[in-house]
Design a protein around this motif. Structure first.
Motif, PDB file in Angstrom:
ATOM      1  N   ILE A  46       8.205  -6.204  -2.191  1.00 40.61           N
ATOM      2  CA  ILE A  46       7.926  -7.616  -1.954  1.00 40.61           C
ATOM      3  C   ILE A  46       6.699  -7.729  -1.058  1.00 40.61           C
ATOM      4  O   ILE A  46       6.602  -7.034  -0.038  1.00 40.61           O
ATOM      5  CB  ILE A  46       9.122  -8.324  -1.288  1.00 40.61           C
ATOM      6  N   ILE A  47       5.767  -8.581  -1.444  1.00 37.85           N
ATOM      7  CA  ILE A  47       4.587  -8.818  -0.610  1.00 37.85           C
ATOM      8  C   ILE A  47       4.536 -10.290  -0.226  1.00 37.85           C
ATOM      9  O   ILE A  47       4.969 -11.164  -0.980  1.00 37.85           O
ATOM     10  CB  ILE A  47       3.276  -8.421  -1.322  1.00 37.85           C
ATOM     11  N   GLY A  48       4.014 -10.554   0.946  1.00 37.70           N
ATOM     12  CA  GLY A  48       3.788 -11.925   1.368  1.00 37.70           C
ATOM     13  C   GLY A  48       2.415 -12.396   0.917  1.00 37.70           C
ATOM     14  O   GLY A  48       1.422 -11.678   1.078  1.00 37.70           O
ATOM     15  N   ALA A 215       5.263 -10.781 -11.335  1.00 41.84           N
ATOM     16  CA  ALA A 215       6.096 -10.961 -10.148  1.00 41.84           C
ATOM     17  C   ALA A 215       6.966 -12.203 -10.283  1.00 41.84           C
ATOM     18  O   ALA A 215       6.851 -12.995 -11.230  1.00 41.84           O
ATOM     19  CB  ALA A 215       5.208 -11.066  -8.904  1.00 41.84           C
ATOM     20  N   LEU A 216       7.848 -12.357  -9.291  1.00 46.18           N
ATOM     21  CA  LEU A 216       8.677 -13.543  -9.130  1.00 46.18           C
ATOM     22  C   LEU A 216       8.277 -14.231  -7.832  1.00 46.18           C
ATOM     23  O   LEU A 216       8.131 -13.579  -6.791  1.00 46.18           O
ATOM     24  CB  LEU A 216      10.159 -13.162  -9.066  1.00 46.18           C
ATOM     25  N   VAL A 217       8.101 -15.540  -7.878  1.00 45.79           N
ATOM     26  CA  VAL A 217       7.765 -16.317  -6.686  1.00 45.79           C
ATOM     27  C   VAL A 217       9.052 -16.639  -5.938  1.00 45.79           C
ATOM     28  O   VAL A 217      10.003 -17.182  -6.521  1.00 45.79           O
ATOM     29  CB  VAL A 217       7.036 -17.618  -7.069  1.00 45.79           C
ATOM     30  N   VAL A 218       9.113 -16.317  -4.670  1.00 44.50           N
ATOM     31  CA  VAL A 218      10.296 -16.612  -3.858  1.00 44.50           C
ATOM     32  C   VAL A 218       9.861 -17.184  -2.512  1.00 44.50           C
ATOM     33  O   VAL A 218       8.731 -16.984  -2.060  1.00 44.50           O
ATOM     34  CB  VAL A 218      11.160 -15.348  -3.630  1.00 44.50           C
ATOM     35  N   VAL A 239       7.910 -10.982  -5.587  1.00 48.41           N
ATOM     36  CA  VAL A 239       8.733  -9.811  -5.870  1.00 48.41           C
ATOM     37  C   VAL A 239       8.096  -9.060  -7.032  1.00 48.41           C
ATOM     38  O   VAL A 239       7.916  -9.614  -8.123  1.00 48.41           O
ATOM     39  CB  VAL A 239      10.177 -10.218  -6.229  1.00 48.41           C
ATOM     40  N   ASP A 240       7.728  -7.829  -6.805  1.00 46.16           N
ATOM     41  CA  ASP A 240       7.075  -7.007  -7.830  1.00 46.16           C
ATOM     42  C   ASP A 240       8.107  -6.607  -8.880  1.00 46.16           C
ATOM     43  O   ASP A 240       9.001  -5.801  -8.614  1.00 46.16           O
ATOM     44  CB  ASP A 240       6.458  -5.768  -7.171  1.00 46.16           C
TER      45      ASP A 240
END
Length: 352
Positions: A46-48, A215-218, A239-240
């Motif tokens: 997960i990256i910000g 990715a998924l946007v969270v 989320v990769d």
């Protein structure tokens, strides 16, 4: 008759007990050879998302929990200040290019002048030496009246004239050499202007924030008009989805049957009807026991009572080889992991 029935009953009871013993041996042997744990969770990288420039969000192209593809535009920071900065940087480079061109033309016309000025300096230095030597020879003869005062005055005048000519020649040569030095300074300024232009182009490009991978946007809690800036707090996270993992905590006593590269079987409790194949990527080298922390910066894992010894658990990282269907995988979901040993062909994601 009754004795026969008792004998048959004993045989049946013996068979049942024997069956249970054999079953227990098989189960224990299978559990030992294929360690299993339900103390496992699904995880992913997960990256910000943090903009590298500051400004107001003018466009927001995603929603919370949305899937995005690599290259998709996520948001736009107001690009106008950075467009103006880029125009100014380009104008600075263009101005310096013009100034360099003029200076180069002037220097090109002065190349022969520089050579002539140096020759003139050498000639005037020779004349000055001759005039000085002549004056020094004539001055002792004046007291003995071998020369007239006019000759001395002429020699002094010639010396002063030669010195003045030398100063003039040196001035011309210095000016010509100064033009060459000015050109080098202009070129250095142009290099700095080019770097500034590159920085302005980069800043303008940073206004358009794009997904670097599927990715998924969270955790999206912002809107158009919000001010954003570089810093530790992300606007939202990605989320990769290119790789999913299961972090399974195993007892230290089970490590003789776990090694990197071994095949694993994974069930995710969001839909336990699917069985996924994975491979062990590694076993954690350091943990903080819950009752006796060692050092910050490593995961804290609870101990587990294993007969009379409290066994420590260590995280085992398992990469899921083919996470399909993708809706099964969610970061933090509970999972069950079974180590199957060294690689073998097994069906992937088959509903049971």
């Amino acid at each position: 008759m009754a004795g026969r029935r008792r004998a048959v009953g004993r045989l049946i009871a013996f068979g049942i007990v024997t069956g249970f013993v054999i079953l227990a041996i098989v189960v224990v042997e299978r559990v030992v050879r294929h360690p299993q744990t339900d103390d496992a969770v699904v995880t992913a990288d997960i990256i910000g998302v943090v903009p590298q420039v500051s400004g107001t969000i003018t466009e927001l192209h995603v929603k919370d929990n949305q899937r995005v593809k690599q290259g998709d535009l996520l948001l736009v920071v107001d690009p106008r200040p950075y467009e103006f900065a880029l125009q100014r940087a380009r104008a600075e480079v263009a101005a310096l290019d013009g100034e360099i061109e003029v200076t180069e033309r002037r220097i090109e016309g002065q190349r022969f002048a520089v050579a002539a000025a140096r020759a003139s300096v050498q000639r005037m230095e020779a004349q000055l030496r001759n005039a000085t030597d002549s004056l020094h020879r004539l001055e002792p003869l004046l007291s003995r009246e071998f020369v007239t005062p006019d000759k001395i005055d002429q020699a002094r005048t010639a010396r002063l004239s030669a010195a003045a000519g030398l100063d003039e020649a040196r001035g011309k040569m210095d000016q010509a050499e100064k033009d060459v030095g000015d050109l080098e300074a202009l070129r250095a300024k142009r290099d700095a202007a080019l770097a500034a232009r590159g920085k302005a182009e980069l800043d303008l490009d940073f206004c358009y924030v794009r997904a670097q991978f599927d990715a998924l946007v969270v955790n999206l809690h912002t809107a158009i008009g919000a001010f954003v800036a570089p810093g530790p707090v992300p606007v939202f996270s990605l989320v990769d989805t290119r790789a999913w993992y299961v972090m399974a905590d195993y007892r230290e006593t089970e490590f003789t049957h776990i090694a990197p590269g071994m095949e694993a079987e994974v069930y995710v409790l969001t839909n336990p009807h699917y069985r996924f194949r994975g491979s062990v990527q590694g076993i954690g080298w350091a943990v903080n026991p819950e009752d006796q922390p060692i050092t910050p910066g490593v995961p804290q894992i609870k101990r587990e009572l294993n007969w009379v010894h409290i066994a420590q658990r260590f995280p085992v990282r398992i990469r899921v080889e083919n996470p399909e269907p993708p809706d099964v995988f969610r970061v933090g979901a509970s999972a069950v992991a079974i180590i199957r040993g060294w690689p073998a062909d097994r069906p992937v994601a088959t509903p049971e």
